[in-house]
Motif scaffolding. Sequence first.
Motif, PDB file in Angstrom:
ATOM      1  N   GLU A 224       9.594  -4.345  -4.988  1.00 47.52           N
ATOM      2  CA  GLU A 224       7.981  -4.612  -4.183  1.00 47.52           C
ATOM      3  C   GLU A 224       6.933  -4.218  -5.078  1.00 47.52           C
ATOM      4  N   VAL A 225       6.324  -4.785  -4.772  1.00 44.51           N
ATOM      5  CA  VAL A 225       4.713  -4.564  -5.338  1.00 44.51           C
ATOM      6  C   VAL A 225       3.650  -3.840  -4.790  1.00 44.51           C
ATOM      7  N   SER A 226       2.831  -2.949  -5.344  1.00 42.96           N
ATOM      8  CA  SER A 226       1.983  -2.405  -4.240  1.00 42.96           C
ATOM      9  C   SER A 226       0.726  -2.948  -4.304  1.00 42.96           C
ATOM     10  N   LEU A 227      -0.034  -2.919  -3.558  1.00 42.71           N
ATOM     11  CA  LEU A 227      -1.765  -3.247  -3.672  1.00 42.71           C
ATOM     12  C   LEU A 227      -2.637  -2.271  -3.641  1.00 42.71           C
ATOM     13  N   LEU A 228      -3.309  -1.994  -4.552  1.00 45.13           N
ATOM     14  CA  LEU A 228      -4.804  -1.048  -4.677  1.00 45.13           C
ATOM     15  C   LEU A 228      -6.295  -1.944  -4.212  1.00 45.13           C
ATOM     16  N   LEU A 229      -7.096  -1.043  -2.995  1.00 46.23           N
ATOM     17  CA  LEU A 229      -7.923  -1.893  -2.719  1.00 46.23           C
ATOM     18  C   LEU A 229      -9.650  -1.653  -3.328  1.00 46.23           C
ATOM     19  N   VAL A 230     -10.451  -2.090  -2.733  1.00 54.87           N
ATOM     20  CA  VAL A 230     -11.330  -1.864  -3.174  1.00 54.87           C
ATOM     21  C   VAL A 230     -12.230   0.125  -3.496  1.00 54.87           C
ATOM     22  N   SER A 272     -11.310 -11.925  -1.738  1.00 50.46           N
ATOM     23  CA  SER A 272     -11.695 -10.049  -1.417  1.00 50.46           C
ATOM     24  C   SER A 272     -10.762  -9.751  -3.244  1.00 50.46           C
ATOM     25  N   SER A 273     -10.546  -8.674  -3.463  1.00 50.89           N
ATOM     26  CA  SER A 273      -9.789  -8.377  -5.099  1.00 50.89           C
ATOM     27  C   SER A 273      -9.241  -6.893  -4.687  1.00 50.89           C
ATOM     28  N   GLY A 274      -8.410  -6.891  -5.738  1.00 50.54           N
ATOM     29  CA  GLY A 274      -7.358  -5.674  -5.498  1.00 50.54           C
ATOM     30  C   GLY A 274      -6.743  -5.571  -6.823  1.00 50.54           C
TER      31      GLY A 274
END
Length: 383
Positions: A224-230, A272-274
């Motif tokens: 599983e991967v993580s998502l780093l927000l802005v 949006s982006s991350g």
Amino acid sequence: MKKNSIFALFALLIIASCGKKEEQQMPAPTAAPFPVQTVTLQDAVVYHEYTANLEGQQNVEIRPKVNGFIQKIYVDEGQVVRKGQILFKLETQTLNQDASAAKAMIQAAQVEVDRLKPLVDRKIISNVQLETAKAKLAQAKSAYGSIASNIGFGTIVSPVNGVIGSLPFREGSLVNSVSEMPLTTVSDTKIVRAYFSMNEKQLLFFNKTFKGGSTAEKLKSVPEVSLLLVDDSEYDQKGKVVTMNGLVNPTTGTTQFRAEFKNPEGILRSGSSGIIRMPILQKDVMLVPQNAVFEVQGKQMIFVVGEGNKVQSKIIVTNGSSDLNFIVTEGLSEGDVVVVEGASKLKNDTEIVPQQKKETNSTETAAPIAKDSLKINATPAKK
């Protein structure tokens, strides 16, 4: 003159004797204690990072199928809508007039069929005339059906559940089916897709790291991967890499991937982006604390304890980081003892008192704060 010379000589002897006494009284310098660590091979979790573009599971552009003026807009930007909910109403007065004319043509054609049928039954006229009249009736009905459908297209409903995007047109605007800009976009963000890319070198590493005879098998073995927000915070839902493009884009030299994240609270928005953070387990690597490494003229260096507990600086090469440690690929050997704190107070050949510091396995520490130094820009997603 002789008295002055004798006095000067006497003074020099006194000063010299005082200096010797001071030298005798000064204590010899003692070695200071410094924490050290023995370099060993161990497993480490490294996080590779990739810039990603976020899109809803469904981004449906709403376009009119007929030409007309916008009579009514029933929704607003950012509003949550259901499938089948009315979004826009187009003015269809002209189509209504066309429908009335088409309906009259049906009635006229029906009258003609009704008139010819008894004549054919009595064999007064040939059956060809009746079939021709029936064909005209069918044609009139088809024309009416087409116009009626276009009238129905004047009422535009949402094809999916989702969130309304921007509304570039206002009531009274003339729109048509070939307009470049859609009326709006409905985005279903219950599942958010993160599109990111790998260059050829990263793709080769990916294919070597994750085993499998096919793309599907390789993707199944990806953790599983993580998502780093802005705002540099980590999204509280883990994601899964679900697709990988089978070809390398010859223009950008990259291959596109897609990861999916659940979005129950609507935190993620389409457009949006991350940053995707993919954990990679590396076995039997050398780790040294980042605090132990210092830079001199752009080169990374570390103090190694040698014979007589004297330290010597060594140039090292690192490849990414894991937790608070650097992964060392060159410059050190297993069993080397390195100074892990206080490097700024040392210089070559300084004698120290080594104090062994307990080693921590990287895979057991708070790995989410670790990250790989390599980042690339994502190729815009193409649907």
